[in-house]
Design an enzyme around this catalytic site. Structure first.
Site, PDB file in Angstrom:
ATOM      1  N   CYS A 152      -2.268   0.126  10.096  1.00  0.00           N
ATOM      2  CA  CYS A 152      -3.525  -0.873   9.336  1.00  0.00           C
ATOM      3  C   CYS A 152      -4.257  -0.923  10.239  1.00  0.00           C
ATOM      4  O   CYS A 152      -5.524  -1.371  10.364  1.00  0.00           O
ATOM      5  CB  CYS A 152      -2.773  -1.767   8.967  1.00  0.00           C
ATOM      6  SG  CYS A 152      -1.410  -1.663   7.987  1.00  0.00           S
ATOM      7  N   HIS A 169       0.935  -1.191  -0.299  1.00  0.00           N
ATOM      8  CA  HIS A 169       0.333   0.037   0.331  1.00  0.00           C
ATOM      9  C   HIS A 169       1.441   1.421  -0.583  1.00  0.00           C
ATOM     10  O   HIS A 169       2.407   1.204   0.456  1.00  0.00           O
ATOM     11  CB  HIS A 169      -0.526  -0.040   1.147  1.00  0.00           C
ATOM     12  CG  HIS A 169      -1.748  -0.974   1.090  1.00  0.00           C
ATOM     13  ND1 HIS A 169      -2.666  -2.063   2.113  1.00  0.00           N
ATOM     14  CD2 HIS A 169      -2.918  -1.614   0.438  1.00  0.00           C
ATOM     15  CE1 HIS A 169      -3.159  -2.888   2.247  1.00  0.00           C
ATOM     16  NE2 HIS A 169      -3.904  -2.405   1.390  1.00  0.00           N
TER      17      HIS A 169
HETATM   18  N1  GLY Z   1      -2.193  -9.203   4.866  1.00  0.00           N
HETATM   19  C1  GLY Z   1      -2.666  -7.669   4.833  1.00  0.00           C
HETATM   20  C2  GLY Z   1      -3.850  -7.586   3.807  1.00  0.00           C
HETATM   21  O1  GLY Z   1      -2.739  -8.267   2.521  1.00  0.00           O
HETATM   22  O2  GLY Z   1      -4.310  -7.229   3.398  1.00  0.00           O
END
Ligand code: GLY
Length: 283
Positions: A274, A173
């Protein structure tokens, strides 16, 4: 004389949404590459501390959603919603296995009376981890998880702000290597991929941001808050994990620095941002 409306304080939050870690995370959470096994007990210890910092130490009201074993990545609530002001855009996560995570977030945001908008277009994908809100504008990472249509929908929902797109390479991300470390202050990793993303953002923006360059990309994922009676607060990765990056954080003046360890969830590509959706209901 009329009273000027006060501008929102960047980083001011009243609530945090967090979610538990299911046992299924260890074997089934998505990860960019194989690698070390997740120690679930240690992951839960680290996550409990993270939650305690937000709730007990910083005084945010917690909304703690239960883990769902059918949703191995559900602890990563950030990906399920983008909230700005009173509007919450529920995302359509890029990974099909993560789409149902949004339901629990929807419920909590409705309960808190946000203006909830759903991303129903089946051509759109968007993960909250790709959305960097600077207080002035949005940057949307176009990644394996977030596409053009997702970015267009976000721009449509948050019309008051400029929205610029940035290609994300070398990581999951945009916020895997780039977050806000304060008002006008972008934390950025040192890798070529991170620096390239920063260059694109600088070229696209009318604002001039300061930057905090961290030797380690993962350390550039930190959580900034502005807490009444504390001021600038930064949750950042520990010196045990990233000693060189910790030295950079320690130079920040007038900050309450809170090192938070995240060794286990990092194995499945999770960073500090996150694990929460931060909300301000006392604006
Ligand atoms: N493990 C976090 C994701 O891949 O979205």
């Amino acid at each position: 004389m009329t009273m000027a409306a006060s501008l929102p304080v960047f980083g001011r939050c009243s609530h945090a949404v967090v979610r538990g870690i299911p046992d299924s995370l260890a074997a089934e959470a998505l990860r960019m590459s194989g690698g070390e096994a997740v120690d679930l007990e240690a992951a839960r210890r680290e996550h409990q501390r993270y939650t305690r910092v937000l709730g007990t130490e910083l005084g945010l009201e917690l909304r703690q959603l239960p883990a769902d074993p059918a949703l191995p990545d559900c602890v990563f609530v950030e990906d399920t919603a983008v909230v700005c002001g009173d509007t919450a855009l529920l995302t359509r996560p890029g990974a099909p296995s993560r789409r149902r995570e949004v339901e629990a977030t929807k419920q909590v945001l409705n309960d808190l009376n946000f203006n909830v908008v759903e991303m129903t277009d089946e051509a759109a994908t968007l993960d909250g981890g790709d959305i960097l809100f600077t207080g002035k504008e949005f940057f949307v990472g176009l990644s394996q998880r977030t596409n053009q249509r997702g970015a267009e929908i976000l721009a449509d929902v948050f019309k008051d702000y400029a929205v610029s797109k940035v290609s994300v390479t070398g990581t999951l991300h945009l916020k895997s290597y780039c977050t806000m470390a304060g008002p006008e202050l972008i934390a950025i990793g040192s890798s070529e991929h991170a620096q390239k993303a920063l260059q694109i953002m600088q070229e696209m923006s009318d604002h001039r941001y300061d930057k905090l360059t961290l030797p380690d990309d993962q350390a550039a994922n930190c959580v900034y808050l502005n807490i009444p009676n504390k001021g600038h607060v930064l949750l950042h990765r520990t010196a045990q994990e990233f000693p060189e990056s910790a030295k950079v954080f320690e130079k920040l003046k007038n900050y309450t620095l809170i090192p938070v360890s995240n060794t286990e969830l990092a194995k499945v590509d999770g960073g500090l941002t996150c694990c929460s959706v931060l909300l301000n209901k006392r604006a």
